[in-house]
Design a protein around this motif. Structure first.
Motif, PDB file in Angstrom:
ATOM      1  N   ALA A  67      24.205  98.313 -16.015  1.00  0.00           N
ATOM      2  CA  ALA A  67      23.264  97.931 -14.958  1.00  0.00           C
ATOM      3  C   ALA A  67      22.099  97.150 -15.569  1.00  0.00           C
ATOM      4  CB  ALA A  67      22.737  99.175 -14.237  1.00  0.00           C
ATOM      5  N   ASP A  68      21.599  96.189 -14.822  1.00  0.00           N
ATOM      6  CA  ASP A  68      20.425  95.430 -15.258  1.00  0.00           C
ATOM      7  C   ASP A  68      19.192  96.321 -15.250  1.00  0.00           C
ATOM      8  OD1 ASP A  68      21.819  93.033 -15.566  1.00  0.00           O
ATOM      9  OD2 ASP A  68      21.526  92.502 -13.466  1.00  0.00           O
ATOM     10  N   ALA A  69      18.307  96.089 -16.171  1.00  0.00           N
ATOM     11  CA  ALA A  69      17.037  96.818 -16.200  1.00  0.00           C
ATOM     12  C   ALA A  69      16.167  96.338 -15.043  1.00  0.00           C
ATOM     13  CB  ALA A  69      16.333  96.586 -17.529  1.00  0.00           C
ATOM     14  N   PRO A  70      15.387  97.227 -14.462  1.00  0.00           N
ATOM     15  CA  PRO A  70      14.541  96.842 -13.333  1.00  0.00           C
ATOM     16  C   PRO A  70      13.321  96.031 -13.776  1.00  0.00           C
ATOM     17  CG  PRO A  70      14.126  99.120 -13.911  1.00  0.00           C
ATOM     18  CD  PRO A  70      15.257  98.645 -14.787  1.00  0.00           C
ATOM     19  N   SER A  71      12.765  95.279 -12.828  1.00  0.00           N
ATOM     20  CA  SER A  71      11.555  94.504 -13.117  1.00  0.00           C
ATOM     21  C   SER A  71      10.296  95.365 -12.973  1.00  0.00           C
ATOM     22  CB  SER A  71      11.472  93.281 -12.205  1.00  0.00           C
ATOM     23  OG  SER A  71      11.486  93.680 -10.848  1.00  0.00           O
ATOM     24  N   THR A  72      10.419  96.511 -12.316  1.00  0.00           N
ATOM     25  CA  THR A  72       9.325  97.482 -12.213  1.00  0.00           C
ATOM     26  C   THR A  72       9.881  98.849 -12.605  1.00  0.00           C
ATOM     27  OG1 THR A  72       9.795  97.972  -9.888  1.00  0.00           O
ATOM     28  CG2 THR A  72       8.196  96.214 -10.322  1.00  0.00           C
ATOM     29  N   ASP A  73       9.003  99.776 -12.984  1.00  0.00           N
ATOM     30  CA  ASP A  73       9.463 101.127 -13.319  1.00  0.00           C
ATOM     31  C   ASP A  73      10.306 101.680 -12.168  1.00  0.00           C
ATOM     32  OD1 ASP A  73       7.942 100.835 -15.579  1.00  0.00           O
ATOM     33  OD2 ASP A  73       6.586 102.510 -15.148  1.00  0.00           O
ATOM     34  N   GLN A  74      11.402 102.336 -12.518  1.00  0.00           N
ATOM     35  CA  GLN A  74      12.297 102.882 -11.502  1.00  0.00           C
ATOM     36  C   GLN A  74      12.620 104.327 -11.841  1.00  0.00           C
ATOM     37  OE1 GLN A  74      15.938 100.649 -11.123  1.00  0.00           O
ATOM     38  NE2 GLN A  74      16.360 101.486  -9.122  1.00  0.00           N
ATOM     39  N   ARG A  75      12.512 105.212 -10.823  1.00  0.00           N
ATOM     40  CA  ARG A  75      12.831 106.641 -10.987  1.00  0.00           C
ATOM     41  C   ARG A  75      14.173 106.907 -10.313  1.00  0.00           C
ATOM     42  NH1 ARG A  75       9.006 110.408 -12.123  1.00  0.00           N
ATOM     43  NH2 ARG A  75       9.712 111.749 -10.434  1.00  0.00           N
ATOM     44  N   ILE A  76      15.116 107.476 -11.071  1.00  0.00           N
ATOM     45  CA  ILE A  76      16.470 107.713 -10.588  1.00  0.00           C
ATOM     46  C   ILE A  76      16.749 109.223 -10.585  1.00  0.00           C
ATOM     47  CG2 ILE A  76      18.914 107.226 -10.931  1.00  0.00           C
ATOM     48  CD1 ILE A  76      17.355 104.672 -10.524  1.00  0.00           C
ATOM     49  N   PRO A  77      17.002 109.816  -9.401  1.00  0.00           N
ATOM     50  CA  PRO A  77      17.367 111.230  -9.368  1.00  0.00           C
ATOM     51  C   PRO A  77      18.840 111.410  -9.747  1.00  0.00           C
ATOM     52  CG  PRO A  77      17.240 110.372  -7.146  1.00  0.00           C
ATOM     53  CD  PRO A  77      16.854 109.248  -8.072  1.00  0.00           C
ATOM     54  N   LEU A  78      19.142 112.519 -10.418  1.00  0.00           N
ATOM     55  CA  LEU A  78      20.495 112.783 -10.885  1.00  0.00           C
ATOM     56  C   LEU A  78      20.740 114.285 -10.898  1.00  0.00           C
ATOM     57  CD1 LEU A  78      23.155 111.901 -12.330  1.00  0.00           C
ATOM     58  CD2 LEU A  78      21.870 111.998 -14.471  1.00  0.00           C
ATOM     59  N   GLU A  79      21.868 114.697 -10.347  1.00  0.00           N
ATOM     60  CA  GLU A  79      22.308 116.092 -10.435  1.00  0.00           C
ATOM     61  C   GLU A  79      23.674 116.123 -11.089  1.00  0.00           C
ATOM     62  OE1 GLU A  79      22.330 118.600  -7.012  1.00  0.00           O
ATOM     63  OE2 GLU A  79      20.206 118.302  -6.633  1.00  0.00           O
ATOM     64  N   PRO A  97      23.895 107.420 -10.749  1.00  0.00           N
ATOM     65  CA  PRO A  97      23.823 106.415  -9.688  1.00  0.00           C
ATOM     66  C   PRO A  97      24.011 104.970 -10.197  1.00  0.00           C
ATOM     67  CG  PRO A  97      22.038 107.996  -9.444  1.00  0.00           C
ATOM     68  CD  PRO A  97      22.697 108.278 -10.766  1.00  0.00           C
ATOM     69  N   LEU A  98      23.805 104.749 -11.507  1.00  0.00           N
ATOM     70  CA  LEU A  98      23.933 103.402 -12.064  1.00  0.00           C
ATOM     71  C   LEU A  98      25.224 103.208 -12.857  1.00  0.00           C
ATOM     72  CD1 LEU A  98      20.234 102.851 -13.143  1.00  0.00           C
ATOM     73  CD2 LEU A  98      21.368 102.147 -11.035  1.00  0.00           C
ATOM     74  N   GLY A  99      26.106 104.194 -12.827  1.00  0.00           N
ATOM     75  CA  GLY A  99      27.385 104.096 -13.516  1.00  0.00           C
ATOM     76  C   GLY A  99      27.673 105.313 -14.357  1.00  0.00           C
ATOM     77  N   PRO A 100      28.940 105.493 -14.743  1.00  0.00           N
ATOM     78  CA  PRO A 100      29.321 106.682 -15.496  1.00  0.00           C
ATOM     79  C   PRO A 100      28.902 106.614 -16.963  1.00  0.00           C
ATOM     80  CG  PRO A 100      31.204 105.242 -15.220  1.00  0.00           C
ATOM     81  CD  PRO A 100      30.075 104.626 -14.434  1.00  0.00           C
ATOM     82  N   VAL A 101      28.631 107.785 -17.522  1.00  0.00           N
ATOM     83  CA  VAL A 101      28.379 107.915 -18.961  1.00  0.00           C
ATOM     84  C   VAL A 101      29.166 109.109 -19.488  1.00  0.00           C
ATOM     85  CG1 VAL A 101      26.067 106.892 -18.904  1.00  0.00           C
ATOM     86  CG2 VAL A 101      26.310 109.350 -18.703  1.00  0.00           C
ATOM     87  N   ASN A 102      29.475 109.072 -20.758  1.00  0.00           N
ATOM     88  CA  ASN A 102      30.045 110.219 -21.456  1.00  0.00           C
ATOM     89  C   ASN A 102      28.978 110.745 -22.402  1.00  0.00           C
ATOM     90  OD1 ASN A 102      32.670 110.201 -20.353  1.00  0.00           O
ATOM     91  ND2 ASN A 102      33.212 108.494 -21.665  1.00  0.00           N
TER      92      ASN A 102
END
Length: 111
Positions: A67-79, A97-102
């Motif tokens: 995912a591209d980095a945002p131009s402003t600070d971005q808060r992403i909730p994750l469960e 929300p921005l893609g899978p990770v291992n």
């Protein structure tokens, strides 16, 4: 559960390193890309439930998810959930929300 941990993270576009601490039910951390993590951890019958908000600072490099980095600070909730023995070196998939990770977790030391 309380202690200091490292998570080795990989995604479609790269890898990173996350250092975090758990004390009581609080989780706080930072990764090599400058992202900050704040959240809660609670025990479940299957292991651990993690409710985290990660902050991506403006101008960050491309994220490991691609995912591209945002131009402003971005808060992403994750469960996500972790098994009881999550820090034993096993690879755990986490859908963000921005893609899978291992992730591979290792406990560094007790609190």
């Amino acid at each position: 559960m309380e202690g200091f941990y490292v998570a080795y993270l990989t995604g479609r576009a790269g890898s990173s390193l996350l250092l975090f601490a758990i004390r009581g039910s609080d989780l706080i951390g930072v990764d090599a890309g400058g992202l900050k993590y704040d959240g809660k951890v609670s025990k479940t019958t299957e292991g651990w439930k993690c409710t985290v908000v990660y902050t991506i600072p403006a101008g960050s490099p491309e994220l490991i998810t691609g995912a591209d980095a945002p131009s402003t600070d971005q808060r992403i909730p994750l469960e996500f959930s972790l098994p009881p023995d999550f820090s034993n070196g096993q690879i755990i998939g986490i859908a963000t929300p921005l893609g899978p990770v291992n992730a591979k977790f290792q406990k560094l030391r007790e609190w």
